[in-house]
Design an enzyme around this catalytic site. Structure first.
Site, PDB file in Angstrom:
ATOM      1  N   LYS A  86      10.326 -46.805  30.681  1.00 32.61           N
ATOM      2  CA  LYS A  86      10.106 -48.170  31.186  1.00 32.61           C
ATOM      3  C   LYS A  86      10.456 -48.254  32.665  1.00 32.61           C
ATOM      4  CE  LYS A  86      11.695 -50.094  26.774  1.00 32.61           C
ATOM      5  NZ  LYS A  86      12.793 -50.846  26.156  1.00 32.61           N
ATOM      6  N   ARG A 146      17.222 -22.575  21.953  1.00 30.79           N
ATOM      7  CA  ARG A 146      18.553 -22.015  21.747  1.00 30.79           C
ATOM      8  C   ARG A 146      19.672 -22.844  22.363  1.00 30.79           C
ATOM      9  NH1 ARG A 146      14.950 -18.151  21.035  1.00 30.79           N
ATOM     10  NH2 ARG A 146      13.983 -19.270  22.736  1.00 30.79           N
ATOM     11  N   THR A 147      19.485 -23.229  23.628  1.00 29.48           N
ATOM     12  CA  THR A 147      20.601 -23.888  24.313  1.00 29.48           C
ATOM     13  C   THR A 147      20.933 -25.211  23.623  1.00 29.48           C
ATOM     14  OG1 THR A 147      19.932 -22.826  26.352  1.00 29.48           O
ATOM     15  CG2 THR A 147      21.458 -24.659  26.569  1.00 29.48           C
ATOM     16  N   HIS A 201      22.674 -21.512  35.141  1.00 30.45           N
ATOM     17  CA  HIS A 201      22.737 -21.662  33.685  1.00 30.45           C
ATOM     18  C   HIS A 201      24.053 -21.005  33.230  1.00 30.45           C
ATOM     19  CE1 HIS A 201      21.587 -22.181  29.644  1.00 30.45           C
ATOM     20  NE2 HIS A 201      20.378 -21.660  29.647  1.00 30.45           N
ATOM     21  N   ARG A 241      20.241 -30.597  30.580  1.00 30.06           N
ATOM     22  CA  ARG A 241      19.277 -29.665  31.192  1.00 30.06           C
ATOM     23  C   ARG A 241      18.261 -30.493  31.955  1.00 30.06           C
ATOM     24  NH1 ARG A 241      16.186 -24.814  28.142  1.00 30.06           N
ATOM     25  NH2 ARG A 241      18.190 -23.859  28.651  1.00 30.06           N
TER      26      ARG A 241
HETATM   27  C1  NCD Z   1      16.466 -19.491  29.386  1.00 29.05           C
HETATM   28  C2  NCD Z   1      16.405 -20.743  30.226  1.00 29.05           C
HETATM   29  O1  NCD Z   1      16.135 -21.828  29.730  1.00 29.05           O
HETATM   30  O2  NCD Z   1      16.653 -20.592  31.410  1.00 29.05           O
HETATM   31  N1  NCD Z   1      16.569 -19.709  28.031  1.00 29.05           N
HETATM   32  C3  NCD Z   1      17.784 -19.976  27.460  1.00 29.05           C
HETATM   33  O3  NCD Z   1      18.467 -20.888  27.849  1.00 29.05           O
HETATM   34  N2  NCD Z   1      18.201 -19.153  26.501  1.00 29.05           N
HETATM   35  C4  NCD Z   1      15.491 -18.461  29.727  1.00 29.05           C
HETATM   36  C5  NCD Z   1      14.054 -18.797  29.968  1.00 29.05           C
HETATM   37  O4  NCD Z   1      13.609 -19.916  29.718  1.00 29.05           O
HETATM   38  O5  NCD Z   1      13.349 -17.887  30.387  1.00 29.05           O
END
Ligand code: NCD
Length: 295
Positions: free
Chosen positions: A76, A48-49, A125, A97
């Site tokens: 590398k 999703r993100t 997040h 991320r």
């Molecule tokens: C979450 C995350 O990555 O922290 N997912 C998201 O971004 N929608 C939740 C999770 O992984 O449990």
């Protein structure tokens, strides 16, 4: 402007972003970032993100560069810092991320282009929190004074840590329920309480009857030192439709997704389950965030 932690942004700016996202969602506003490029750099799995950042960027007229750690020169032996400095030259903003807490903050000190945190380990997040606040406002009309239960792995889930801060900021009554041993860090809660006077209850057993919003997350198995321990908690932790028999009729059930087995699948069909709508709100919300960090 960077967005690394929900602590970086005050309630006025959050309200501005939520209002903007609402207008985008209603077709009353568009975001024009034509000619700009977003780089997505995801060092941890994401559906999703990453995709909603990319989709949001495209809907703003941006182009997207997706960096794949597994096929990059990191393999590398190139450093994280050199990689960032290189990607910075190819893009106007970076959504990152990373599995290590603090890595995205570090990235933002290495480069000058705007950085937005798509999740750093079990820490923060912020854009998910904005989606969650947006979803609560959209479904319940407000955040203040609502009874909001956060249920799940509160020790490792960055979504929960970020969200509790946002809920404190907007005056919700928060109940934290987790399997024993997976409670939220006390120091962090003290910080939220010192700042906002968070009205928080802590429990190991959920009482579904007084919740206006039930926000569930999965057991974050990848953050456990012992995978067997994660497995055994996962087996015990599951919400069934029958558990919700005394819940309010207008209860709203949210989940950042992915859900594994912590929510019985029949709950998906209940009118109270709003998590797929919540995932959709990632688009207008992240369009508003791109506008916020790039302007
Ligand atoms: C979450 C995350 O990555 O922290 N997912 C998201 O971004 N929608 C939740 C999770 O992984 O449990």
């Amino acid at each position: 402007m960077n967005l690394i932690s929900i602590r970086d942004i005050d309630s006025k700016d959050i309200e501005g972003i939520l209002d903007h996202a609402e207008k985008i969602d209603n077709g009353k506003a568009t975001v024009d970032l034509d000619g700009k490029i977003l780089a997505t750099m995801f060092f941890e799995p994401s559906t999703r993100t990453k995709l909603s950042f990319q989709s949001a960027a495209m809907r703003c007229g941006m182009e997207v560069l997706d960096f794949s750690p597994g096929t990059s020169s990191l393999k590398k032996g190139e450093s994280f810092a050199d990689t960032l400095k290189t990607v910075e030259g190819y893009a106007d903003a970076l959504a990152i991320r990373h599995p290590k807490e603090g890595a995205v903050r570090l990235a933002s000190t290495v480069i000058k282009k705007p950085v937005v945190n798509g999740g750093d380990g079990g820490n923060q997040h912020p854009t998910q929190t904005l989606i969650d606040l947006f979803s609560i406002k959209k479904t319940k009309g407000r955040i203040k004074d609502l009874n909001i239960t956060l249920l799940g792995d509160l020790k490792h889930a960055r979504t929960m840590r970020s969200l509790v801060y946002g809920l404190g900021m907007f005056g919700a009554n928060v109940t934290l329920v987790s399997p024993s041993g997976l409670e939220m860090d006390k120091k962090y809660l003290e910080e939220v309480n010192d700042k906002f006077g968070l009205n928080v209850k802590i429990d190991n057993k959920p009482d579904y009857s007084d919740a206006d919003v039930l926000y569930v997350c999965r057991i974050q198995a990848e953050r456990f030192a012992d995978p067997y321990e994660a497995q055994s908690v996962m087996e015990k932790f599951r919400i069934k439709k029958a558990d919700l028999k005394d819940a309010k009729e207008d209860l709203v059930i949210l989940h950042p997704l992915p859900k594994i087995n912590e929510i019985e699948s029949s709950i998906d069909e209940m009118p109270q389950a709003k998590y797929f709508e919540q995932a959709h709100y990632g688009i207008p919300l992240r369009q508003a965030v791109l506008d916020y960090i790039l302007r």
